[in-house]
Write an enzyme that holds these catalytic residues in place. Structure first.
Site, PDB file in Angstrom:
ATOM      1  N   ALA A 206       0.847  -1.197   0.000  1.00  0.00           N
ATOM      2  CA  ALA A 206       0.000   0.000   0.000  1.00  0.00           C
ATOM      3  C   ALA A 206       0.880   1.244   0.000  1.00  0.00           C
ATOM      4  O   ALA A 206       0.611   2.219   0.701  1.00  0.00           O
ATOM      5  CB  ALA A 206      -0.971  -0.003   1.170  1.00  0.00           C
ATOM      6  N   GLY A 207       1.921   1.188  -0.816  1.00  0.00           N
ATOM      7  CA  GLY A 207       2.930   2.253  -0.838  1.00  0.00           C
ATOM      8  C   GLY A 207       2.569   3.474  -1.647  1.00  0.00           C
ATOM      9  O   GLY A 207       3.396   4.373  -1.808  1.00  0.00           O
ATOM     10  N   ASP A 229       0.499  -1.693  -4.650  1.00  0.00           N
ATOM     11  CA  ASP A 229      -0.746  -1.010  -4.311  1.00  0.00           C
ATOM     12  C   ASP A 229      -1.815  -1.395  -5.334  1.00  0.00           C
ATOM     13  O   ASP A 229      -1.557  -2.191  -6.237  1.00  0.00           O
ATOM     14  CB  ASP A 229      -0.549   0.515  -4.278  1.00  0.00           C
ATOM     15  CG  ASP A 229      -1.457   1.194  -3.251  1.00  0.00           C
ATOM     16  OD1 ASP A 229      -2.667   0.892  -3.234  1.00  0.00           O
ATOM     17  OD2 ASP A 229      -0.961   2.040  -2.479  1.00  0.00           O
ATOM     18  N   ASP A 249      -3.644  -7.056  -4.821  1.00  0.00           N
ATOM     19  CA  ASP A 249      -4.539  -7.024  -3.676  1.00  0.00           C
ATOM     20  C   ASP A 249      -3.825  -7.628  -2.474  1.00  0.00           C
ATOM     21  O   ASP A 249      -3.553  -8.828  -2.432  1.00  0.00           O
ATOM     22  CB  ASP A 249      -5.808  -7.819  -3.991  1.00  0.00           C
ATOM     23  CG  ASP A 249      -6.848  -7.762  -2.883  1.00  0.00           C
ATOM     24  OD1 ASP A 249      -6.506  -7.323  -1.767  1.00  0.00           O
ATOM     25  OD2 ASP A 249      -7.996  -8.166  -3.138  1.00  0.00           O
ATOM     26  N   MET A 250      -3.510  -6.797  -1.479  1.00  0.00           N
ATOM     27  CA  MET A 250      -2.745  -7.262  -0.322  1.00  0.00           C
ATOM     28  C   MET A 250      -3.515  -8.273   0.513  1.00  0.00           C
ATOM     29  O   MET A 250      -2.930  -9.000   1.323  1.00  0.00           O
ATOM     30  CB  MET A 250      -2.331  -6.078   0.558  1.00  0.00           C
ATOM     31  CG  MET A 250      -3.478  -5.313   1.174  1.00  0.00           C
ATOM     32  SD  MET A 250      -2.881  -3.843   2.068  1.00  0.00           S
ATOM     33  CE  MET A 250      -4.455  -3.087   2.510  1.00  0.00           C
ATOM     34  N   LYS A 263       3.606   0.701   6.193  1.00  0.00           N
ATOM     35  CA  LYS A 263       3.583   2.037   6.801  1.00  0.00           C
ATOM     36  C   LYS A 263       2.182   2.619   6.721  1.00  0.00           C
ATOM     37  O   LYS A 263       1.625   2.783   5.648  1.00  0.00           O
ATOM     38  CB  LYS A 263       4.569   2.972   6.088  1.00  0.00           C
ATOM     39  CG  LYS A 263       4.543   4.396   6.653  1.00  0.00           C
ATOM     40  CD  LYS A 263       5.331   5.354   5.812  1.00  0.00           C
ATOM     41  CE  LYS A 263       5.172   6.774   6.343  1.00  0.00           C
ATOM     42  NZ  LYS A 263       3.805   7.308   6.165  1.00  0.00           N
ATOM     43  N   HIS A 267      -3.457   0.257  10.613  1.00  0.00           N
ATOM     44  CA  HIS A 267      -4.438   1.005  11.414  1.00  0.00           C
ATOM     45  C   HIS A 267      -5.719   1.303  10.628  1.00  0.00           C
ATOM     46  O   HIS A 267      -6.723   1.717  11.210  1.00  0.00           O
ATOM     47  CB  HIS A 267      -3.820   2.286  11.975  1.00  0.00           C
ATOM     48  CG  HIS A 267      -3.572   3.374  10.982  1.00  0.00           C
ATOM     49  ND1 HIS A 267      -3.312   4.671  11.357  1.00  0.00           N
ATOM     50  CD2 HIS A 267      -3.539   3.363   9.620  1.00  0.00           C
ATOM     51  CE1 HIS A 267      -3.139   5.421  10.276  1.00  0.00           C
ATOM     52  NE2 HIS A 267      -3.259   4.658   9.219  1.00  0.00           N
TER      53      HIS A 267
END
Length: 363
Positions: A206-207, A229, A249-250, A263, A267
């Site tokens: 997701a960089g 990403d 897709d992570m 990073k 959350h």
């Protein structure tokens, strides 16, 4: 408590009133800061190159003369809150003194074009879509639906809101805000170079547009960095031999590497979805055996901390993640459970960037 009180109870009542009023009207300080950012006050003082009087500032901002006193009152609050400071200048041959304004470290974060400019973050956090949703919070609490406050207010997820128009100013604002925040990573990177030493490859999950990966690439040119990403985020981006962009897709899989960087990712998600990301990250480093690792940069809440203001910021971030994404900021105990549930054997938490932590996780 009634109003037939003694001196001690009166004092307690007055302090309670002040405490309540302060938190009710805290939004005014946020809006005043937003106004200063939109007007470009920090830019005007910076470009002036020296302390700036109220009349000089109003002229530079092209304000109508009727707004000069309004500007003064905004500056009075912003100065009290530490975003500007006052000094005095000799205004004429009679050496009369006139008040002038200078920047502080906080307002320097609003100077356009600086690597540390956070104007886009202010704009994004105080966007009408992020504020208006709170008008339905009572309805949200009483509904038997698993949805965010944002969804309750708008009928769509925040991600759908951003992605429904790939050319929208809102998406660009969000990406700019994330990129601005990532630039602060450069300071943390200088202090924690050992974390990346010995790695031959790294995937930034997701960089985004690669802000963090580019900083790592600059500091460690030999590391093969992959920015991973959504296809619509990285599809038109180009890199080089040691910096590439991959769409995917992570929640399904993560590209293989010696280390995985997460990073400001976990959350955004609840424990169930975060567990999927962590397990996929563990699989991505499996070829390295015990030498691979996952590097998490997120908040680790410590409510026992002596720094009340820092903890307040972390808890506010937690509610942002909850209301926007059903995500969460985690305590050390919650991080530990999530990490061990994902099958990792150990971890290490190091505070960085003022209010975040760097969490090294080992298989």
């Amino acid at each position: 408590m009634d109003f037939n009180t003694n001196g001690s109870e009166e004092s307690e009542l007055y302090h309670a009133q002040i405490h309540l009023y302060k938190h009710v009207y805290n939004f005014v300080s946020s809006m005043a800061l937003k106004s200063a950012m939109e007007l470009g006050i920090a830019d005007a003082i910076h470009n002036h190159g020296k302390p700036m009087t109220l009349s000089e500032l109003a002229s530079s901002l092209k304000l109508h003369t009727s707004k000069v006193n309004i500007l003064y009152r905004f500056l009075r609050l912003l100065t009290h809150n530490g975003f500007f400071a006052k000094t005095t200048l000799k205004s004429n041959e009679a050496e009369e003194e006139e008040t002038a304004y200078i920047l502080t470290p906080s307002s320097k974060l609003l100077i356009t074009g600086k690597p540390t400019c956070l104007s886009s973050l202010v704009k994004g956090a105080l966007h009408p879509s992020s504020l208006d949703m709170w008008s339905v919070s009572e309805k949200w609490f009483h509904e038997d639906k698993e949805q965010t406050l944002f969804e309750c207010a708008t009928g769509e997820s925040y991600w759908d809101f951003l992605n429904k128009d790939s050319e929208s100013d809102t998406l660009s604002m969000f990406q700019d805000a994330m990129a601005a925040d990532s630039r602060f990573f450069k300071l943390a990177l200088q202090e924690n170079k050992h974390v990346f030493e010995g790695l031959e490859s790294l995937v930034d999950v997701a960089g985004g547009t690669g802000g963090v990966a580019k900083l790592i690439h600059e500091a460690f040119p030999h590391i093969k960095c992959t920015v991973f990403d959504q296809p619509q985020v990285v599809g038109n981006l180009t890199g080089n031999e040691n910096l590439k962009f991959v769409g995917g897709d992570m929640f399904k899989s993560v590209p293989s590497a010696d280390a995985v960087l997460l990073k400001w990712v976990l959350h955004d998600w609840n424990d169930e979805l975060s567990l999927k990301i962590l397990k996929n990250s563990k699989e991505a480093i499996s070829h390295k055996g015990k030498e691979g690792k996952v590097i998490i940069i997120d908040i680790s809440i410590d409510e026992k901390s002596d720094d009340h203001g820092l903890t307040e910021l972390q808890l506010e971030y937690d509610l942002v993640m909850l209301t926007m994404f059903l995500g969460k900021e985690r305590t050390k105990k919650e991080w530990e459970k999530l990490i061990y549930d994902a099958g990792f054997s150990s971890y290490k938490i190091t505070p960085i960037c003022g209010f975040k932590s760097l969490i090294e996780v080992y298989p």
